[in-house]
Design an enzyme around this catalytic site. Structure first.
Site, PDB file in Angstrom:
ATOM      1  N   ARG A  17       2.624   9.188   5.480  1.00  0.00           N
ATOM      2  CA  ARG A  17       3.204   8.760   4.193  1.00  0.00           C
ATOM      3  C   ARG A  17       4.328   9.704   3.753  1.00  0.00           C
ATOM      4  O   ARG A  17       5.494   9.342   3.729  1.00  0.00           O
ATOM      5  CB  ARG A  17       2.085   8.688   3.135  1.00  0.00           C
ATOM      6  CG  ARG A  17       2.490   7.976   1.859  1.00  0.00           C
ATOM      7  CD  ARG A  17       3.308   8.811   0.908  1.00  0.00           C
ATOM      8  NE  ARG A  17       2.645  10.045   0.496  1.00  0.00           N
ATOM      9  CZ  ARG A  17       3.243  10.991  -0.221  1.00  0.00           C
ATOM     10  NH1 ARG A  17       4.508  10.854  -0.604  1.00  0.00           N
ATOM     11  NH2 ARG A  17       2.604  12.097  -0.545  1.00  0.00           N
ATOM     12  N   ASP A  18       3.999  10.936   3.426  1.00  0.00           N
ATOM     13  CA  ASP A  18       5.020  11.851   2.896  1.00  0.00           C
ATOM     14  C   ASP A  18       6.063  12.145   3.971  1.00  0.00           C
ATOM     15  O   ASP A  18       7.249  12.300   3.684  1.00  0.00           O
ATOM     16  CB  ASP A  18       4.351  13.166   2.441  1.00  0.00           C
ATOM     17  CG  ASP A  18       5.107  13.858   1.314  1.00  0.00           C
ATOM     18  OD1 ASP A  18       6.257  13.476   1.059  1.00  0.00           O
ATOM     19  OD2 ASP A  18       4.545  14.790   0.713  1.00  0.00           O
ATOM     20  N   HIS A 209      -0.592  21.057  -2.460  1.00  0.00           N
ATOM     21  CA  HIS A 209       0.331  20.261  -1.639  1.00  0.00           C
ATOM     22  C   HIS A 209       1.669  21.000  -1.592  1.00  0.00           C
ATOM     23  O   HIS A 209       2.469  20.915  -2.513  1.00  0.00           O
ATOM     24  CB  HIS A 209       0.466  18.897  -2.332  1.00  0.00           C
ATOM     25  CG  HIS A 209       1.397  17.920  -1.701  1.00  0.00           C
ATOM     26  ND1 HIS A 209       0.960  16.798  -1.014  1.00  0.00           N
ATOM     27  CD2 HIS A 209       2.752  17.834  -1.692  1.00  0.00           C
ATOM     28  CE1 HIS A 209       2.000  16.093  -0.615  1.00  0.00           C
ATOM     29  NE2 HIS A 209       3.101  16.706  -1.006  1.00  0.00           N
ATOM     30  N   HIS A 211       5.315  21.948   0.071  1.00  0.00           N
ATOM     31  CA  HIS A 211       6.437  21.699   0.986  1.00  0.00           C
ATOM     32  C   HIS A 211       6.945  23.077   1.417  1.00  0.00           C
ATOM     33  O   HIS A 211       6.662  24.088   0.770  1.00  0.00           O
ATOM     34  CB  HIS A 211       7.512  20.863   0.293  1.00  0.00           C
ATOM     35  CG  HIS A 211       7.099  19.416   0.172  1.00  0.00           C
ATOM     36  ND1 HIS A 211       7.595  18.432   0.986  1.00  0.00           N
ATOM     37  CD2 HIS A 211       6.199  18.802  -0.642  1.00  0.00           C
ATOM     38  CE1 HIS A 211       7.032  17.284   0.672  1.00  0.00           C
ATOM     39  NE2 HIS A 211       6.178  17.462  -0.318  1.00  0.00           N
ATOM     40  N   CYS A 242      10.632  14.267  -0.150  1.00  0.00           N
ATOM     41  CA  CYS A 242      10.592  13.178  -1.128  1.00  0.00           C
ATOM     42  C   CYS A 242      12.028  12.728  -1.382  1.00  0.00           C
ATOM     43  O   CYS A 242      12.867  13.536  -1.776  1.00  0.00           O
ATOM     44  CB  CYS A 242       9.934  13.636  -2.423  1.00  0.00           C
ATOM     45  SG  CYS A 242      10.060  12.403  -3.724  1.00  0.00           S
ATOM     46  N   ASN A 251       6.801  18.870   4.576  1.00  0.00           N
ATOM     47  CA  ASN A 251       5.568  19.484   4.091  1.00  0.00           C
ATOM     48  C   ASN A 251       5.216  20.660   4.994  1.00  0.00           C
ATOM     49  O   ASN A 251       5.704  20.767   6.122  1.00  0.00           O
ATOM     50  CB  ASN A 251       4.408  18.494   4.213  1.00  0.00           C
ATOM     51  CG  ASN A 251       4.529  17.322   3.275  1.00  0.00           C
ATOM     52  OD1 ASN A 251       5.295  16.414   3.521  1.00  0.00           O
ATOM     53  ND2 ASN A 251       3.781  17.360   2.199  1.00  0.00           N
TER      54      ASN A 251
HETATM   55  P1  HMG Z   1      10.367  -0.567 -11.443  1.00  0.00           P
HETATM   56  O1  HMG Z   1      11.648  -1.121 -10.942  1.00  0.00           O
HETATM   57  O2  HMG Z   1      10.370   0.156 -12.752  1.00  0.00           O
HETATM   58  O3  HMG Z   1       9.258  -1.714 -11.470  1.00  0.00           O
HETATM   59  O4  HMG Z   1       9.784   0.389 -10.313  1.00  0.00           O
HETATM   60  P2  HMG Z   1       9.080  -2.932 -12.442  1.00  0.00           P
HETATM   61  O5  HMG Z   1       7.645  -2.915 -12.879  1.00  0.00           O
HETATM   62  O6  HMG Z   1      10.160  -2.962 -13.490  1.00  0.00           O
HETATM   63  O7  HMG Z   1       9.294  -4.196 -11.475  1.00  0.00           O
HETATM   64  C1  HMG Z   1      10.549  -4.525 -10.913  1.00  0.00           C
HETATM   65  C2  HMG Z   1      10.354  -5.390  -9.685  1.00  0.00           C
HETATM   66  O8  HMG Z   1       9.684  -4.613  -8.694  1.00  0.00           O
HETATM   67  C3  HMG Z   1       9.470  -6.624  -9.916  1.00  0.00           C
HETATM   68  O9  HMG Z   1       9.948  -7.648  -9.026  1.00  0.00           O
HETATM   69  C4  HMG Z   1       8.102  -6.177  -9.444  1.00  0.00           C
HETATM   70  O10 HMG Z   1       7.275  -7.243  -8.995  1.00  0.00           O
HETATM   71  C5  HMG Z   1       8.477  -5.262  -8.272  1.00  0.00           C
HETATM   72  P3  HMG Z   1      10.828  -8.883  -9.575  1.00  0.00           P
HETATM   73  O11 HMG Z   1       9.960  -9.493 -10.623  1.00  0.00           O
HETATM   74  O12 HMG Z   1      12.049  -8.231 -10.133  1.00  0.00           O
HETATM   75  O13 HMG Z   1      11.046  -9.655  -8.318  1.00  0.00           O
HETATM   76  N1  HMG Z   1       7.460  -4.221  -8.070  1.00  0.00           N
HETATM   77  C6  HMG Z   1       6.810  -3.998  -6.908  1.00  0.00           C
HETATM   78  N2  HMG Z   1       6.883  -4.569  -5.703  1.00  0.00           N
HETATM   79  C7  HMG Z   1       6.054  -4.100  -4.754  1.00  0.00           C
HETATM   80  N3  HMG Z   1       5.169  -3.089  -4.958  1.00  0.00           N
HETATM   81  C8  HMG Z   1       5.080  -2.484  -6.136  1.00  0.00           C
HETATM   82  C9  HMG Z   1       5.929  -2.936  -7.174  1.00  0.00           C
HETATM   83  N4  HMG Z   1       6.073  -2.546  -8.456  1.00  0.00           N
HETATM   84  C10 HMG Z   1       7.021  -3.332  -8.996  1.00  0.00           C
HETATM   85  N5  HMG Z   1       4.201  -1.482  -6.330  1.00  0.00           N
HETATM   86  C11 HMG Z   1       8.094   1.688  -9.231  1.00  0.00           C
HETATM   87  C12 HMG Z   1       8.660   1.201 -10.553  1.00  0.00           C
HETATM   88  C13 HMG Z   1       7.056   2.741  -9.516  1.00  0.00           C
HETATM   89  C14 HMG Z   1       7.460   0.496  -8.502  1.00  0.00           C
HETATM   90  C15 HMG Z   1       9.273   2.254  -8.366  1.00  0.00           C
HETATM   91  O14 HMG Z   1       9.966   3.209  -9.109  1.00  0.00           O
HETATM   92  C16 HMG Z   1       8.790   2.842  -7.071  1.00  0.00           C
HETATM   93  O15 HMG Z   1       8.356   2.124  -6.181  1.00  0.00           O
HETATM   94  N6  HMG Z   1       8.864   4.207  -6.904  1.00  0.00           N
HETATM   95  C17 HMG Z   1       8.378   4.840  -5.713  1.00  0.00           C
HETATM   96  C18 HMG Z   1       8.849   6.247  -5.617  1.00  0.00           C
HETATM   97  C19 HMG Z   1       8.204   6.926  -4.418  1.00  0.00           C
HETATM   98  O16 HMG Z   1       7.503   6.323  -3.632  1.00  0.00           O
HETATM   99  N7  HMG Z   1       8.463   8.256  -4.298  1.00  0.00           N
HETATM  100  C20 HMG Z   1       7.940   9.032  -3.229  1.00  0.00           C
HETATM  101  C21 HMG Z   1       6.465   9.302  -3.357  1.00  0.00           C
HETATM  102  S1  HMG Z   1       6.100  10.618  -4.491  1.00  0.00           S
HETATM  103  C22 HMG Z   1       6.177  12.068  -3.529  1.00  0.00           C
HETATM  104  O17 HMG Z   1       6.610  12.025  -2.407  1.00  0.00           O
HETATM  105  C23 HMG Z   1       5.611  13.335  -4.094  1.00  0.00           C
HETATM  106  C24 HMG Z   1       4.231  13.711  -3.495  1.00  0.00           C
HETATM  107  O18 HMG Z   1       4.307  13.865  -2.086  1.00  0.00           O
HETATM  108  C25 HMG Z   1       3.714  15.020  -4.123  1.00  0.00           C
HETATM  109  C26 HMG Z   1       4.745  16.155  -4.110  1.00  0.00           C
HETATM  110  O19 HMG Z   1       5.301  16.494  -3.042  1.00  0.00           O
HETATM  111  O20 HMG Z   1       4.948  16.710  -5.191  1.00  0.00           O
HETATM  112  C27 HMG Z   1       3.180  12.615  -3.789  1.00  0.00           C
HETATM  113 MG    MG Z   2       5.041  15.644  -1.086  1.00  0.00          MG
END
Ligand code: HMG
Ligand code: MG
Length: 309
Positions: A17-18, A209, A211, A242, A251
């Protein structure tokens, strides 16, 4: 001098995933599943396999459903996936995955850029998700990103981290992973911030966690061990980052963590050479060397080179 460390440590493997969320090369579902299976065979018991996020935001994990459905089950292995909202939870439930992870951050700007919500809004969004997931018989992990340094706001106050971690714990989340998202922390930051959290949340519920952007991840693990933490996230080969945290590199490499813990006499249940086999596999798929020091060392080992073929 006698130092006292835990006898065993749990590793949460986040490479599929990450790690893969940050790769520009498109990786087939079949290659992801083969990678995950090699990880499971290495003795890793907790593997985060994908994210049910918006496929346009993280195109690399657009096949989340196929990956979550396709993983080979082992009685002792738990697979998990990120879920940011109710739509994500619906997708996760339909895939049959049993453990999810919600994710927010201690800093406002990062949270906004990452999940398009403010911190409080994210907590309000997660509460019904967590309750529904628990009702469905799933278990839930929670991430707090930017616990030490935010790429947009700089140093993060420990009180903010505590506020978010406590809010997650009160929802019924069983494990809270504190993230050094851009890999900038040093052990003094870990003692200070994680030490503060441990005044209010039992150490068994905390994971760290790290990096490794600045090369401090292993030093931070030792600081975590000093504090009695026994769960660490890591990514095979040191894959990762990320896309919404500029400057975040991979990581902490799982091989490097396993070696350190073995050398310290701490049991992980992971076979280093089998783990390297998984990393060599994904390294070949990606066509670039991965940063893990142990992987580089083992690449000169004949036995493991044979494994690569
Ligand atoms: P948004 O655009 O605000 O969502 O995204 P919305 O609720 O306004 O919906 C807009 C459209 O997206 C709609 O479709 C929804 O159905 C669709 P439309 O009606 O326009 O056709 N939608 C989705 N489709 C599929 N799956 C979903 C989903 N949600 C809405 N889940 C959202 C908000 C959170 C979804 C978006 O910003 C997003 O996907 N962000 C992901 C960011 C991400 O993955 N970042 C990396 C992971 S975090 C990380 O790596 C850190 C970590 O490792 C820890 C660390 O290192 O600190 C964990
Ligand atoms: Mg991370």
């Amino acid at each position: 001098m006698t130092l006292s460390y835990p006898k065993t440590v749990k590793i949460v493997e986040v490479g599929p995933r990450d790690g893969l969320q940050n790769e520009s090369l498109e990786i087939s579902t079949a290659h992801k599943l083969a990678f995950i299976d090699l990880l499971a065979q290495s003795g890793l018991k907790q593997i985060e396999v994908t994210s049910f996020v918006h496929p346009k935001r993280i195109p690399q994990l657009a096949d989340a459903f196929e990956v979550a459905q396709g993983v080979k089950e082992y009685p002792e292995v738990t697979y998990s996936a990120l879920v940011p909202n109710m739509k994500g939870l619906e997708r996760a439930i339909s895939s049959g995955i049993k453990r999810i992870a919600v994710f927010t951050a201690a800093s406002e700007t990062f949270t906004q850029k990452n999940i398009n919500m403010g911190v409080q809004e994210s907590l309000d969004t997660f509460n019904p998700i967590v309750q529904e997931a628990l009702k469905q018989g799933m278990s839930v992990r929670g991430y707090v990103s930017t616990c030490f340094v935010c790429p947009y706001e700089g140093d993060v106050k420990k009180e903010k981290v505590l506020f978010v971690a406590k809010a997650l714990q009160q929802m019924g989340i069983d494990e809270i992973s504190l993230g050094d998202t851009i890999g900038a922390a040093a052990p003094n930051n870990v003692y200070e911030t994680v030490g503060e959290i441990l005044n209010e949340i039992p150490k068994e519920q905390i994971a760290l966690h790290f990096h490794d952007t600045y090369g401090t991840a292993l030093a931070n693990v030792v600081a975590g061990l000093d504090l009695g933490i026994t769960t660490f996230d890591a990514s095979a080969g040191g894959l990762g980052g990320c896309p919404y945290a500029p400057g975040a590199s991979g990581n902490l490499a799982t091989e490097d963590l396993v070696y350190l813990l073995q050398r310290m006499g701490i049991e992980t249940g992971v076979d280093l050479e089998k783990l390297a086999k998984a990393s060599f596999f994904i390294q070949q798929v990606l066509g670039r060397p991965l940063p893990s020091k142990q992987l580089q060392r083992l690449s000169s080992c004949q036995q493991v080179q044979e494994c690569q073929g």
